[in-house]
Design a protein around this motif. Sequence first.
Motif, PDB file in Angstrom:
ATOM      1  N   LEU B 171       0.995  -1.246   0.114  1.00 48.21           N
ATOM      2  CA  LEU B 171       0.021   0.152  -0.084  1.00 48.21           C
ATOM      3  C   LEU B 171       0.847   1.261  -0.106  1.00 48.21           C
ATOM      4  O   LEU B 171       0.649   2.180  -0.759  1.00 48.21           O
ATOM      5  CB  LEU B 171      -0.944  -0.050   1.205  1.00 48.21           C
ATOM      6  CG  LEU B 171      -1.890  -1.055   1.163  1.00 48.21           C
ATOM      7  CD1 LEU B 171      -2.607  -1.088   2.666  1.00 48.21           C
ATOM      8  CD2 LEU B 171      -3.196  -0.873   0.426  1.00 48.21           C
ATOM      9  N   LYS B 172       1.783   1.228   0.840  1.00 46.76           N
ATOM     10  CA  LYS B 172       2.628   2.548   0.872  1.00 46.76           C
ATOM     11  C   LYS B 172       3.536   2.795  -0.243  1.00 46.76           C
ATOM     12  O   LYS B 172       3.424   3.874  -0.746  1.00 46.76           O
ATOM     13  CB  LYS B 172       3.777   2.089   2.179  1.00 46.76           C
ATOM     14  CG  LYS B 172       4.014   3.590   2.912  1.00 46.76           C
ATOM     15  CD  LYS B 172       4.656   3.293   4.122  1.00 46.76           C
ATOM     16  CE  LYS B 172       6.243   3.062   4.056  1.00 46.76           C
ATOM     17  NZ  LYS B 172       6.788   2.945   5.209  1.00 46.76           N
ATOM     18  N   TYR B 173       4.321   1.752  -0.587  1.00 47.07           N
ATOM     19  CA  TYR B 173       4.932   2.064  -1.897  1.00 47.07           C
ATOM     20  C   TYR B 173       4.174   2.378  -3.084  1.00 47.07           C
ATOM     21  O   TYR B 173       4.416   3.382  -3.759  1.00 47.07           O
ATOM     22  CB  TYR B 173       5.947   0.906  -2.354  1.00 47.07           C
ATOM     23  CG  TYR B 173       7.176   0.525  -1.352  1.00 47.07           C
ATOM     24  CD1 TYR B 173       7.250   1.036  -0.069  1.00 47.07           C
ATOM     25  CD2 TYR B 173       8.186  -0.239  -1.913  1.00 47.07           C
ATOM     26  CE1 TYR B 173       8.311   0.840   0.735  1.00 47.07           C
ATOM     27  CE2 TYR B 173       9.041  -0.644  -1.083  1.00 47.07           C
ATOM     28  CZ  TYR B 173       9.384   0.096   0.071  1.00 47.07           C
ATOM     29  OH  TYR B 173      10.291  -0.285   0.975  1.00 47.07           O
ATOM     30  N   SER B 174       3.034   1.648  -3.208  1.00 47.23           N
ATOM     31  CA  SER B 174       2.354   1.806  -4.810  1.00 47.23           C
ATOM     32  C   SER B 174       1.495   3.239  -4.480  1.00 47.23           C
ATOM     33  O   SER B 174       1.376   3.789  -5.665  1.00 47.23           O
ATOM     34  CB  SER B 174       1.382   0.708  -4.733  1.00 47.23           C
ATOM     35  OG  SER B 174       0.429   0.496  -3.797  1.00 47.23           O
ATOM     36  N   LEU B 195      -9.047  -3.584   8.001  1.00 44.20           N
ATOM     37  CA  LEU B 195      -9.264  -2.360   7.163  1.00 44.20           C
ATOM     38  C   LEU B 195      -9.167  -0.921   7.838  1.00 44.20           C
ATOM     39  O   LEU B 195      -8.856  -0.071   7.327  1.00 44.20           O
ATOM     40  CB  LEU B 195     -11.105  -2.520   6.958  1.00 44.20           C
ATOM     41  CG  LEU B 195     -11.522  -3.092   5.668  1.00 44.20           C
ATOM     42  CD1 LEU B 195     -12.970  -3.370   5.701  1.00 44.20           C
ATOM     43  CD2 LEU B 195     -10.844  -2.426   4.401  1.00 44.20           C
ATOM     44  N   SER B 196      -9.222  -1.112   9.378  1.00 43.38           N
ATOM     45  CA  SER B 196      -8.811   0.158  10.127  1.00 43.38           C
ATOM     46  C   SER B 196      -7.324   0.479   9.775  1.00 43.38           C
ATOM     47  O   SER B 196      -6.851   1.750   9.579  1.00 43.38           O
ATOM     48  CB  SER B 196      -8.954   0.038  11.366  1.00 43.38           C
ATOM     49  OG  SER B 196     -10.155  -0.334  11.740  1.00 43.38           O
ATOM     50  N   LYS B 200      -5.467   3.723   7.473  1.00 41.94           N
ATOM     51  CA  LYS B 200      -4.507   4.692   8.130  1.00 41.94           C
ATOM     52  C   LYS B 200      -3.212   5.057   6.883  1.00 41.94           C
ATOM     53  O   LYS B 200      -2.859   6.113   6.739  1.00 41.94           O
ATOM     54  CB  LYS B 200      -3.596   4.128   9.223  1.00 41.94           C
ATOM     55  CG  LYS B 200      -4.457   4.208  10.533  1.00 41.94           C
ATOM     56  CD  LYS B 200      -3.752   3.536  11.621  1.00 41.94           C
ATOM     57  CE  LYS B 200      -4.980   3.104  12.715  1.00 41.94           C
ATOM     58  NZ  LYS B 200      -4.443   1.968  13.339  1.00 41.94           N
ATOM     59  N   ILE B 201      -3.278   4.072   6.024  1.00 41.22           N
ATOM     60  CA  ILE B 201      -2.141   4.132   4.846  1.00 41.22           C
ATOM     61  C   ILE B 201      -2.867   4.871   3.581  1.00 41.22           C
ATOM     62  O   ILE B 201      -2.430   5.553   3.001  1.00 41.22           O
ATOM     63  CB  ILE B 201      -1.561   2.704   4.575  1.00 41.22           C
ATOM     64  CG1 ILE B 201      -1.018   2.277   5.979  1.00 41.22           C
ATOM     65  CG2 ILE B 201      -0.375   2.980   3.540  1.00 41.22           C
ATOM     66  CD1 ILE B 201      -0.378   0.669   5.657  1.00 41.22           C
ATOM     67  N   VAL B 202      -4.021   4.248   3.133  1.00 40.54           N
ATOM     68  CA  VAL B 202      -4.559   4.824   2.317  1.00 40.54           C
ATOM     69  C   VAL B 202      -6.105   5.376   2.540  1.00 40.54           C
ATOM     70  O   VAL B 202      -6.977   4.719   2.058  1.00 40.54           O
ATOM     71  CB  VAL B 202      -4.560   3.651   0.973  1.00 40.54           C
ATOM     72  CG1 VAL B 202      -3.186   3.715   0.524  1.00 40.54           C
ATOM     73  CG2 VAL B 202      -5.162   2.444   1.693  1.00 40.54           C
ATOM     74  N   PRO B 203      -6.342   6.487   2.992  1.00 44.07           N
ATOM     75  CA  PRO B 203      -7.532   6.735   3.593  1.00 44.07           C
ATOM     76  C   PRO B 203      -8.489   7.207   2.468  1.00 44.07           C
ATOM     77  O   PRO B 203      -9.748   7.116   2.475  1.00 44.07           O
ATOM     78  CB  PRO B 203      -7.310   8.173   4.348  1.00 44.07           C
ATOM     79  CG  PRO B 203      -5.819   8.690   3.906  1.00 44.07           C
ATOM     80  CD  PRO B 203      -5.016   7.222   3.596  1.00 44.07           C
ATOM     81  N   ASP B 204      -7.872   7.913   1.113  1.00 48.74           N
ATOM     82  CA  ASP B 204      -8.825   8.278   0.178  1.00 48.74           C
ATOM     83  C   ASP B 204      -9.036   7.363  -1.020  1.00 48.74           C
ATOM     84  O   ASP B 204      -9.703   7.423  -2.015  1.00 48.74           O
ATOM     85  CB  ASP B 204      -8.243   9.645  -0.348  1.00 48.74           C
ATOM     86  CG  ASP B 204      -8.328  10.548   0.846  1.00 48.74           C
ATOM     87  OD1 ASP B 204      -9.241  10.780   1.668  1.00 48.74           O
ATOM     88  OD2 ASP B 204      -7.193  11.304   0.805  1.00 48.74           O
ATOM     89  N   ALA B 223     -18.166  -1.940   5.982  1.00 45.72           N
ATOM     90  CA  ALA B 223     -18.662  -0.473   5.794  1.00 45.72           C
ATOM     91  C   ALA B 223     -18.044   0.345   6.984  1.00 45.72           C
ATOM     92  O   ALA B 223     -17.560   1.480   6.894  1.00 45.72           O
ATOM     93  CB  ALA B 223     -20.071  -0.474   5.613  1.00 45.72           C
ATOM     94  N   ARG B 224     -18.304  -0.287   8.212  1.00 48.40           N
ATOM     95  CA  ARG B 224     -17.933   0.129   9.253  1.00 48.40           C
ATOM     96  C   ARG B 224     -16.300   0.590   9.577  1.00 48.40           C
ATOM     97  O   ARG B 224     -16.106   1.682   9.823  1.00 48.40           O
ATOM     98  CB  ARG B 224     -18.165  -0.643  10.652  1.00 48.40           C
ATOM     99  CG  ARG B 224     -18.006  -0.196  12.033  1.00 48.40           C
ATOM    100  CD  ARG B 224     -18.230  -1.234  12.985  1.00 48.40           C
ATOM    101  NE  ARG B 224     -17.519  -0.950  14.393  1.00 48.40           N
ATOM    102  CZ  ARG B 224     -17.428  -1.834  15.462  1.00 48.40           C
ATOM    103  NH1 ARG B 224     -17.955  -3.193  15.441  1.00 48.40           N
ATOM    104  NH2 ARG B 224     -16.866  -1.466  16.378  1.00 48.40           N
ATOM    105  N   TYR B 225     -15.588  -0.394   8.928  1.00 47.13           N
ATOM    106  CA  TYR B 225     -14.118  -0.227   9.006  1.00 47.13           C
ATOM    107  C   TYR B 225     -13.588   0.477   7.929  1.00 47.13           C
ATOM    108  O   TYR B 225     -12.222   1.034   7.770  1.00 47.13           O
ATOM    109  CB  TYR B 225     -13.355  -1.330   9.211  1.00 47.13           C
ATOM    110  CG  TYR B 225     -13.668  -1.903  10.763  1.00 47.13           C
ATOM    111  CD1 TYR B 225     -13.174  -1.185  12.061  1.00 47.13           C
ATOM    112  CD2 TYR B 225     -14.595  -2.929  10.841  1.00 47.13           C
ATOM    113  CE1 TYR B 225     -13.217  -2.038  13.136  1.00 47.13           C
ATOM    114  CE2 TYR B 225     -14.551  -3.846  12.050  1.00 47.13           C
ATOM    115  CZ  TYR B 225     -14.084  -3.160  13.166  1.00 47.13           C
ATOM    116  OH  TYR B 225     -14.411  -3.673  14.388  1.00 47.13           O
TER     117      TYR B 225
END
Lengths: 273, 273
Positions: B171-174, B195-196, B200-204, B223-225
């Motif tokens: 997630l971080k690198y890509s 998912l939480s 934190k890494i890809v919020p959007d 949906a919750r997380y």
Amino acid sequence: MNKEQLFQQIREKKSFLCVGLDTDIQKIPRFLLDTTDAIFAFNKEIVDATHDLAVAYKPNLAFYESLGVNGWNSLEKTVNYIRYNYPDLFIIADAKRGDIGNTSSLYARAFFDSMDFDAVTVAPYMGEDSVKPFLTYVDRWVILLALTSNKGADDFQYMSEDGERLFERVLKYSSEWGDEENMMYVVGATRAETLSDIRKIVPDHFLLVPGVGAQGGSLAEVARYGMNKQCGLLVNSSRQIIYASSGEDFAAKARSAAQEVQTEMAGLLDQYL
Amino acid sequence: MNKEQLFQQIREKKSFLCVGLDTDIQKIPRFLLDTTDAIFAFNKEIVDATHDLAVAYKPNLAFYESLGVNGWNSLEKTVNYIRYNYPDLFIIADAKRGDIGNTSSLYARAFFDSMDFDAVTVAPYMGEDSVKPFLTYVDRWVILLALTSNKGADDFQYMSEDGERLFERVLKYSSEWGDEENMMYVVGATRAETLSDIRKIVPDHFLLVPGVGAQGGSLAEVARYGMNKQCGLLVNSSRQIIYASSGEDFAAKARSAAQEVQTEMAGLLDQYL
């Protein structure tokens, strides 16, 4: 084809060459474009000209898929042509597939039933159940990505936990899922020195080695660090052979290029076996 | 399709449902086998019956490839049919491809030029240069495997270096290679609590979430997380919808099953947006 038969081919031909059929409609000789299936016509000429110098052929699926239904047709014809005319050749679908278990079963069916490939390359990211369905076929092979030859290999494949790198964990875990009779590994030639580390984990498996030639790897280094007592290597060359000439002499030039590699291979087999 | 247009669809339909077209010749209603292209006939009926309840359709390529040239043909017809009749739908090639740079370019051409997919799923094992060629197309998407829903996900995706797990590094690198306008991530619903961490890494970014339904994941948990202020979720359901009935009423029953999911989704969108 089983491991002993593959080794037999290597001994007879004094070659462990795999020719990559990365057949690109934009790179094949122009005059072929007049034929009804230029991709197949090109592959047929290349195979006819090199079949006694190589033990394996490896169409990369991307080149065929990019042409849609026509490309898929050319691929099927190529596989059938090789199987019918040169039954001793080992045919690899360079597909880099991998999906959840029931879906990987369908990919296995695509490459081993619908088409008559001996082996298919598989990406390990999704783990055991994505690989195992390919291992249920007798005398068919999974070739699992371990350490690839591209720059992006550095991003994740060297990630390390407790001194074990990801590609080493892939080798270790997966060698429990199958054995050296149904699994091989992709190890890039651009990482020849790492082959020693890899041979500690999988001493007896065959390795499919891309990256010699256009990508800069050295055949002598690969043999030095990677060869085992049944050779244990299939070294792939694509562009260097199939695009040796873009003229009417493309097949003859491909043969010369393959001959050069085979001569070096014969020497290395004499040296190490 | 860009991100804003996708979110617009989600708001209008009050749905973030993706229907997986895992169309298996052995599972579709028997009476369809009399038609000239049963796979396409099935897909057409399913799409016609559910298009106003779903925002995306996702053919898994394995199902089509396992049928050879005919399957590839059915796939092309399905994509064209959806594009022509329901131009607002988002179409995903669930292909899990990934190869060295110049080869990945050909896969991109296959899915974005030869065929008119909006997005393609890609496996991250080979790193940056295997992903980037897909990102050069405007309003087309890479959906990168991060954390998958199958058992084998445990083998490598949780490997950890300095407290960072492999899926987190992916997630971080890509997220430096592309952005939330051209990348999404596959995150299995069976890992809802994770998912939480992922948010934190890809919020959007949008997340494509398989594993709800047949594989046991909970939509409410996802949906919750996982939901963000532009929804940020495409939740896939395949078997539960497309095989809701094996009789002549299969399309109507697929609609009922999709309706049930959409109703729950509408409630969750009301709750969280």
